[in-house]
Design a protein around this motif. Sequence first.
Motif, PDB file in Angstrom:
ATOM      1  N   ARG A  85       0.851  -1.215   0.000  1.00  0.00           N
ATOM      2  CA  ARG A  85       0.000   0.000   0.000  1.00  0.00           C
ATOM      3  C   ARG A  85       0.873   1.247   0.000  1.00  0.00           C
ATOM      4  O   ARG A  85       0.615   2.191  -0.730  1.00  0.00           O
ATOM      5  N   GLU A  86       1.909   1.204   0.832  1.00  0.00           N
ATOM      6  CA  GLU A  86       2.857   2.330   0.874  1.00  0.00           C
ATOM      7  C   GLU A  86       3.433   2.565  -0.510  1.00  0.00           C
ATOM      8  O   GLU A  86       3.511   3.692  -0.991  1.00  0.00           O
ATOM      9  N   LEU A  87       3.799   1.455  -1.135  1.00  0.00           N
ATOM     10  CA  LEU A  87       4.375   1.529  -2.476  1.00  0.00           C
ATOM     11  C   LEU A  87       3.377   2.166  -3.447  1.00  0.00           C
ATOM     12  O   LEU A  87       3.717   3.051  -4.228  1.00  0.00           O
ATOM     13  N   ARG A  88       2.104   1.759  -3.319  1.00  0.00           N
ATOM     14  CA  ARG A  88       1.078   2.300  -4.226  1.00  0.00           C
ATOM     15  C   ARG A  88       0.901   3.801  -4.029  1.00  0.00           C
ATOM     16  O   ARG A  88       0.636   4.539  -4.966  1.00  0.00           O
ATOM     17  N   GLU A  89       1.027   4.227  -2.781  1.00  0.00           N
ATOM     18  CA  GLU A  89       0.936   5.663  -2.503  1.00  0.00           C
ATOM     19  C   GLU A  89       2.078   6.399  -3.198  1.00  0.00           C
ATOM     20  O   GLU A  89       1.871   7.384  -3.885  1.00  0.00           O
ATOM     21  N   SER A  90       3.287   5.886  -3.025  1.00  0.00           N
ATOM     22  CA  SER A  90       4.454   6.595  -3.551  1.00  0.00           C
ATOM     23  C   SER A  90       4.504   6.577  -5.075  1.00  0.00           C
ATOM     24  O   SER A  90       5.096   7.453  -5.689  1.00  0.00           O
ATOM     25  N   VAL A  91       3.850   5.542  -5.667  1.00  0.00           N
ATOM     26  CA  VAL A  91       3.853   5.429  -7.123  1.00  0.00           C
ATOM     27  C   VAL A  91       3.192   6.647  -7.772  1.00  0.00           C
ATOM     28  O   VAL A  91       3.550   7.091  -8.862  1.00  0.00           O
ATOM     29  N   LYS A  92       2.234   7.240  -7.025  1.00  0.00           N
ATOM     30  CA  LYS A  92       1.454   8.360  -7.587  1.00  0.00           C
ATOM     31  C   LYS A  92       2.317   9.587  -7.893  1.00  0.00           C
ATOM     32  O   LYS A  92       1.991  10.369  -8.766  1.00  0.00           O
ATOM     33  N   TYR A  93       3.402   9.765  -7.119  1.00  0.00           N
ATOM     34  CA  TYR A  93       4.218  10.967  -7.312  1.00  0.00           C
ATOM     35  C   TYR A  93       5.183  10.794  -8.476  1.00  0.00           C
ATOM     36  O   TYR A  93       5.756   9.717  -8.646  1.00  0.00           O
ATOM     37  N   PRO A  94       5.348  11.839  -9.246  1.00  0.00           N
ATOM     38  CA  PRO A  94       6.244  11.738 -10.410  1.00  0.00           C
ATOM     39  C   PRO A  94       7.700  11.622  -9.969  1.00  0.00           C
ATOM     40  O   PRO A  94       8.024  11.931  -8.822  1.00  0.00           O
ATOM     41  N   PRO A  95       8.576  11.210 -10.890  1.00  0.00           N
ATOM     42  CA  PRO A  95       9.994  11.073 -10.550  1.00  0.00           C
ATOM     43  C   PRO A  95      10.581  12.400 -10.061  1.00  0.00           C
ATOM     44  O   PRO A  95      10.159  13.461 -10.519  1.00  0.00           O
ATOM     45  N   VAL A  96      11.537  12.312  -9.158  1.00  0.00           N
ATOM     46  CA  VAL A  96      12.132  13.522  -8.592  1.00  0.00           C
ATOM     47  C   VAL A  96      13.155  14.123  -9.552  1.00  0.00           C
ATOM     48  O   VAL A  96      13.066  15.271  -9.955  1.00  0.00           O
ATOM     49  N   SER A  97      14.127  13.315  -9.940  1.00  0.00           N
ATOM     50  CA  SER A  97      15.181  13.881 -10.782  1.00  0.00           C
ATOM     51  C   SER A  97      15.362  13.109 -12.087  1.00  0.00           C
ATOM     52  O   SER A  97      16.021  13.590 -13.000  1.00  0.00           O
ATOM     53  N   GLY A  98      14.794  11.926 -12.175  1.00  0.00           N
ATOM     54  CA  GLY A  98      14.999  11.129 -13.381  1.00  0.00           C
ATOM     55  C   GLY A  98      13.814  11.207 -14.329  1.00  0.00           C
ATOM     56  O   GLY A  98      12.866  11.972 -14.107  1.00  0.00           O
ATOM     57  N   ARG A  99      13.890  10.406 -15.375  1.00  0.00           N
ATOM     58  CA  ARG A  99      12.791  10.354 -16.330  1.00  0.00           C
ATOM     59  C   ARG A  99      11.747   9.330 -15.896  1.00  0.00           C
ATOM     60  O   ARG A  99      10.582   9.446 -16.198  1.00  0.00           O
ATOM     61  N   CYS A 100      12.244   8.297 -15.192  1.00  0.00           N
ATOM     62  CA  CYS A 100      11.360   7.183 -14.899  1.00  0.00           C
ATOM     63  C   CYS A 100      11.647   6.650 -13.503  1.00  0.00           C
ATOM     64  O   CYS A 100      12.791   6.485 -13.107  1.00  0.00           O
ATOM     65  N   LYS A 101      10.577   6.430 -12.787  1.00  0.00           N
ATOM     66  CA  LYS A 101      10.711   5.872 -11.441  1.00  0.00           C
ATOM     67  C   LYS A 101      10.738   4.349 -11.570  1.00  0.00           C
ATOM     68  O   LYS A 101       9.858   3.765 -12.202  1.00  0.00           O
TER      69      LYS A 101
END
Length: 532
Positions: free
Chosen positions: A104-120
């Motif tokens: 669930r934590e992972l699913r939450e964090s997935v929503k945010y776009p990458p910080v510095s890269g092109r792809c998370k």
Amino acid sequence: MYQALYRSFRPETFHDILGQEHIVRILTNQINGNSTSHAYLFCGTRGTGKTSTARILAKGVNCLATQGERPCGSCENCRNITNGTFMDVIEIDAASNNGVENIRELRESVKYPPVSGRCKVYIIDEVHMLSTGAFNALLKTLEEPPENVMFILATTEVQKLPATILSRCLRLDFHRVPEKQLSEGMREICNSLGIEITDGALGLIASNADGSVRDGLSLLEQCIAGGEESVKRQDVLTVLGSSGEETFLEITDCVIHHNVSEALLLLNRILEDGKEVRQFMKDWISHYRCLLLTKYIKNPEDMLNMSMENVERIRSQSQALDLFTIDQSIITLSKALNDARWSTQPRILLELSIVKLASGEFFHQNENGHNVFNETKAKAVEPAQNSIPTKSVQERTIPEKLTQEKPLQEQERPSQDKPVIHSNINCDLSKLWQSMFTDPNVVKGSFHLLKRGTSLREVSENGFVVEVSNELLKKCAMENAEQLEALMERHIGKRLRMECVLSTQIESKAEDQVDKLANAIGKRFGLSIDIK
Ligand SMILES: [Zn+2]
């Protein structure tokens, strides 16, 4: 700080990956064509480069290089991923984060776009360890992956994954790395460390690594742990706790010549020298493999990884054995090795294998032209069928009807001669016992080992007692119990149960009886009698 070899020589670009060309090709094409998938599943045995490849793929999609190969390995993003400081590559070990909450934590964090890269990129290692709830939670994310997110699942046990997960990933299977590539890879590493290593040593490490780069490197590491600047075959053998070719040539010679005692003594010496039983079994199987290869390949030197002198000796030993014997020896030893994994006393299994190999239990054929080996198998399942634990051999009861007997009975009743039946069981016990071994219906195998060191001690209405001089013979006698009972029945005309006792037990029994007698006499006369 000290770093393990497999960490300091972790592949950083696709070039460095050993033995997975099929996967590298797919991934480089996808990165170059910007057609990478949202979810990958990396399967394969341990140490084949799954996690390393996952990181390289993560670099590939985040690499800043505008031309040339991606990942370049030198841009800022590549370097940060290598150092583990890149925010958008998240590694999760499912073995310790296997609950619904974690996903669930992972699913939450997935929503945010990458910080510095092109792809998370989420790398989930040992993904088969996730709980069912966690799998379901993960599935939802895999079904509707957000933009700029990639999942790389890695597992050694793909069969444990739900089909729903499998169907949503691009599956890539990692192969065991061939020995040759492993050797070459390790040679480069040794060169860069300024260590001299012989071909023999490299070959031995590679063959023991069993296709795993990690295992190969940790073995190499153990060989150079003392700061050695050169590594020879013998050094590797010492680390492995295994024996040189010499030993296997010798012990195989013993079993070829049916010399059980010599073989057992040799084994004892080897184990006293600190060799490990399971490693010995493994190496002995490899020795038989060499014998097998030499039967077919004219110039086996390349495949055998040993000195020319030993190759010659292997060749002559191979010629002395027929294919069936080699085949059955490999099967016998492999089975012992497999059983040894769960055994607290693997040594006994190895000793028993030696007895089997030396007695040639497997290379006799019965009258129908079938190998006795099939019957041995039947014998092995027999205790389970009758739910008799093999341990309590002495308490064994005779089942009413034994499937084991059938072949014997079929053979033993040719129309011309009826079996001899002694109505009087008080005949000469030693004569009776000897006649068992001349019986034409004996299925040989380990049976003939009983000829020496055993005797018939007692025959009564209750059964017959066989006295044996050591544990090994006892085991052998119990293995042949059905046959002995059947033979005895033909000789005395009555089915009796066999009991097997060690000579030492008889002595102590006799002592017991003397003690009892002394006690009884003492009580009667009011004396205390001490037996010396
Ligand atoms: Zn780069």
